[in-house]
Design a protein around this motif. Structure first.
Motif, mmCIF file in Angstrom:
data_model
loop_
_atom_site.group_PDB
_atom_site.id
_atom_site.type_symbol
_atom_site.label_atom_id
_atom_site.label_comp_id
_atom_site.label_asym_id
_atom_site.label_seq_id
_atom_site.Cartn_x
_atom_site.Cartn_y
_atom_site.Cartn_z
ATOM 1 N N MET A 1 0.824 -1.200 0.000
ATOM 2 C CA MET A 1 0.000 0.000 0.000
ATOM 3 C C MET A 1 0.866 1.261 0.000
ATOM 4 S SD MET A 1 -2.759 1.346 2.868
ATOM 5 C CE MET A 1 -1.481 1.844 4.023
ATOM 6 N N VAL A 2 1.844 1.302 0.900
ATOM 7 C CA VAL A 2 2.669 2.499 1.028
ATOM 8 C C VAL A 2 3.444 2.770 -0.259
ATOM 9 C CG1 VAL A 2 4.644 3.503 2.241
ATOM 10 C CG2 VAL A 2 2.827 2.380 3.536
ATOM 11 N N GLN B 1 7.612 10.974 7.339
ATOM 12 C CA GLN B 1 6.786 10.788 8.541
ATOM 13 C C GLN B 1 5.419 10.215 8.194
ATOM 14 O OE1 GLN B 1 7.444 13.910 11.927
ATOM 15 N NE2 GLN B 1 7.315 15.015 9.998
ATOM 16 N N ILE B 2 4.836 10.687 7.099
ATOM 17 C CA ILE B 2 3.527 10.184 6.686
ATOM 18 C C ILE B 2 3.635 8.730 6.256
ATOM 19 C CG2 ILE B 2 1.654 10.435 5.018
ATOM 20 C CD1 ILE B 2 2.255 13.437 4.961
ATOM 21 N N LEU B 3 4.621 8.408 5.463
ATOM 22 C CA LEU B 3 4.790 7.033 5.000
ATOM 23 C C LEU B 3 5.018 6.092 6.178
ATOM 24 C CD1 LEU B 3 7.019 7.721 1.864
ATOM 25 C CD2 LEU B 3 4.558 7.282 1.908
ATOM 26 N N ASP B 4 5.828 6.501 7.139
ATOM 27 C CA ASP B 4 6.068 5.671 8.317
ATOM 28 C C ASP B 4 4.790 5.500 9.139
ATOM 29 O OD1 ASP B 4 8.717 5.303 7.678
ATOM 30 O OD2 ASP B 4 9.469 6.853 9.050
ATOM 31 N N ALA B 5 3.986 6.564 9.230
ATOM 32 C CA ALA B 5 2.732 6.472 9.977
ATOM 33 C C ALA B 5 1.792 5.444 9.356
ATOM 34 C CB ALA B 5 2.054 7.838 10.040
ATOM 35 N N PHE B 6 1.708 5.433 8.035
ATOM 36 C CA PHE B 6 0.853 4.458 7.363
ATOM 37 C C PHE B 6 1.386 3.036 7.514
ATOM 38 C CE2 PHE B 6 -1.175 8.082 5.491
ATOM 39 C CZ PHE B 6 -2.462 7.648 5.191
ATOM 40 N N THR C 1 2.812 1.973 10.160
ATOM 41 C CA THR C 1 2.642 1.621 11.572
ATOM 42 C C THR C 1 1.200 1.282 11.932
ATOM 43 O OG1 THR C 1 4.503 3.051 12.160
ATOM 44 C CG2 THR C 1 3.002 2.459 13.930
ATOM 45 N N VAL C 2 0.240 2.002 11.367
ATOM 46 C CA VAL C 2 -1.166 1.845 11.779
ATOM 47 C C VAL C 2 -1.810 0.682 11.021
ATOM 48 C CG1 VAL C 2 -3.421 2.956 11.903
ATOM 49 C CG2 VAL C 2 -1.348 4.302 12.321
ATOM 50 N N PRO C 3 -2.369 -0.303 11.726
ATOM 51 C CA PRO C 3 -2.987 -1.474 11.075
ATOM 52 C C PRO C 3 -4.398 -1.150 10.570
ATOM 53 C CG PRO C 3 -3.152 -1.701 13.449
ATOM 54 C CD PRO C 3 -2.407 -0.410 13.201
ATOM 55 N N ARG C 4 -4.534 -0.854 9.278
ATOM 56 C CA ARG C 4 -5.838 -0.439 8.752
ATOM 57 C C ARG C 4 -6.911 -1.509 8.944
ATOM 58 N NH1 ARG C 4 -8.431 0.637 3.241
ATOM 59 N NH2 ARG C 4 -9.493 2.645 3.482
ATOM 60 N N GLU C 5 -6.503 -2.789 8.941
ATOM 61 C CA GLU C 5 -7.496 -3.857 9.096
ATOM 62 C C GLU C 5 -8.190 -3.803 10.454
ATOM 63 O OE1 GLU C 5 -3.651 -5.580 10.676
ATOM 64 O OE2 GLU C 5 -4.244 -4.310 8.991
ATOM 65 N N ALA C 6 -7.573 -3.151 11.440
ATOM 66 C CA ALA C 6 -8.183 -3.053 12.767
ATOM 67 C C ALA C 6 -9.288 -2.009 12.826
ATOM 68 C CB ALA C 6 -7.104 -2.713 13.809
ATOM 69 N N PHE C 7 -9.458 -1.237 11.745
ATOM 70 C CA PHE C 7 -10.425 -0.136 11.731
ATOM 71 C C PHE C 7 -11.608 -0.395 10.801
ATOM 72 C CE2 PHE C 7 -6.500 1.567 13.301
ATOM 73 C CZ PHE C 7 -6.866 2.476 14.268
ATOM 74 N N VAL C 8 -11.713 -1.602 10.268
ATOM 75 C CA VAL C 8 -12.840 -1.957 9.409
ATOM 76 C C VAL C 8 -13.502 -3.204 9.968
ATOM 77 C CG1 VAL C 8 -11.779 -0.918 7.370
ATOM 78 C CG2 VAL C 8 -11.410 -3.347 7.842
ATOM 79 N N ASP C 9 -14.720 -3.467 9.492
ATOM 80 C CA ASP C 9 -15.436 -4.660 9.946
ATOM 81 C C ASP C 9 -14.707 -5.924 9.497
ATOM 82 O OD1 ASP C 9 -17.364 -3.030 11.056
ATOM 83 O OD2 ASP C 9 -18.720 -3.176 9.335
ATOM 84 N N GLU C 10 -14.936 -6.980 10.227
ATOM 85 C CA GLU C 10 -14.216 -8.232 9.950
ATOM 86 C C GLU C 10 -14.412 -8.710 8.521
ATOM 87 O OE1 GLU C 10 -13.658 -12.680 11.917
ATOM 88 O OE2 GLU C 10 -14.910 -11.177 12.905
ATOM 89 N N ALA D 1 -7.379 9.483 12.374
ATOM 90 C CA ALA D 1 -6.865 10.062 13.615
ATOM 91 C C ALA D 1 -5.641 9.297 14.098
ATOM 92 C CB ALA D 1 -7.947 10.059 14.689
ATOM 93 N N ALA D 2 -5.661 7.963 13.955
ATOM 94 C CA ALA D 2 -4.521 7.147 14.377
ATOM 95 C C ALA D 2 -3.287 7.461 13.543
ATOM 96 C CB ALA D 2 -4.878 5.671 14.284
ATOM 97 N N VAL D 3 -3.476 7.640 12.236
ATOM 98 C CA VAL D 3 -2.346 7.984 11.375
ATOM 99 C C VAL D 3 -1.805 9.371 11.748
ATOM 100 C CG1 VAL D 3 -1.608 8.421 9.004
ATOM 101 C CG2 VAL D 3 -3.166 6.518 9.489
ATOM 102 N N ILE D 4 -2.704 10.335 11.903
ATOM 103 C CA ILE D 4 -2.281 11.695 12.266
ATOM 104 C C ILE D 4 -1.541 11.690 13.592
ATOM 105 C CG2 ILE D 4 -3.118 13.999 12.886
ATOM 106 C CD1 ILE D 4 -5.520 13.403 10.962
ATOM 107 N N ALA D 5 -2.022 10.877 14.545
ATOM 108 C CA ALA D 5 -1.431 10.845 15.881
ATOM 109 C C ALA D 5 -0.007 10.307 15.890
ATOM 110 C CB ALA D 5 -2.298 10.013 16.820
#
Length: 207
Positions: free
Chosen positions: A1-2, A15-20, A22-31, A83-87
């Motif tokens: 993806m990155v 910083q943006i690429l590293d943030a993406f 780091t954050v597990p996108r699968e944890a933010f969508v329905d199963e 928000a997780a990516v921004i954080a």
């Protein structure tokens, strides 16, 4: 993806690429959507809302020029992914969500995943969150009739706002506004986009 969806499309900030990464996108969508989590497209979440495509999230963060010392307001917290990516980059993030169920599930998810510098609040995002203002950057994940004056008023000097303008089903434009020394907002057009409508006192009526 990155590499394929972000870097090759002009997202160059490390910083943006590293943030993406780091954050597990699968944890933010329905199963049942997790096998699609890293595709370059939006996905449905609860309450008729969506999680934006990764490239658009990255484009908005890059356009907002978010840095390590920044306080950021996100309008439309949704699942909490952006928000997780921004954080990962900013000092702290306030994410406002008008849907109570989404706000509650977002708080639980971000607490479980370990994001102590994010506060999810419930309210009308078109009015911002004045008790935590001023903000160095504001990002809106829904398309409004105009840039809401309350959001402009909550920008710090030199602050940036990135949001889409236009009605659902019509052509929408992603714009970047920068607060000028004289208190006016200078707007620049970034891209054609498609977002859910921004509902609220300074947005569209709920139908």
């Amino acid at each position: 993806m990155v590499e394929h969806q972000l870097r090759r499309r002009g997202i160059a900030d490390a910083q943006i690429l590293d943030a993406f990464r780091t954050v597990p996108r699968e944890a933010f969508v329905d199963e049942d959507q997790r096998h699609l989590a890293y595709g370059d497209h939006p996905l449905p979440i609860a309450a008729g809302q969506t999680i934006s495509q990764p490239y658009i999230v990255a484009l908005m963060i890059q356009a907002a020029g978010i840095g390590p010392g920044d306080r950021v307001l996100e309008v439309g917290a949704g699942s909490g992914y952006a928000a997780a990516v921004i954080a990962q980059i900013a000092r702290d993030v306030v994410a406002i969500e008008r849907q109570p169920a989404l706000a509650e599930s977002g708080r639980e998810r971000l607490s479980r995943l370990g994001y102590p510098n994010i506060e999810i609040v419930e309210g009308d995002g078109t009015l911002g969150w004045p008790q935590a203002a001023p903000f160095d950057a504001i990002l809106a994940a829904a398309s409004g009739r105009h840039v809401p004056p309350p959001l402009i008023a909550q920008l710090a000097p030199g602050g940036r706002i990135v949001m889409p303008i236009g009605a659902a089903g019509d052509a929408q434009e992603l714009v970047r506004g920068v607060m000028q020394p004289d208190g006016t907002l200078r707007l620049h057009r970034l891209a054609e986009v498609r977002f859910v409508p921004l509902i609220g006192a300074e947005g569209w009526d709920e139908r």
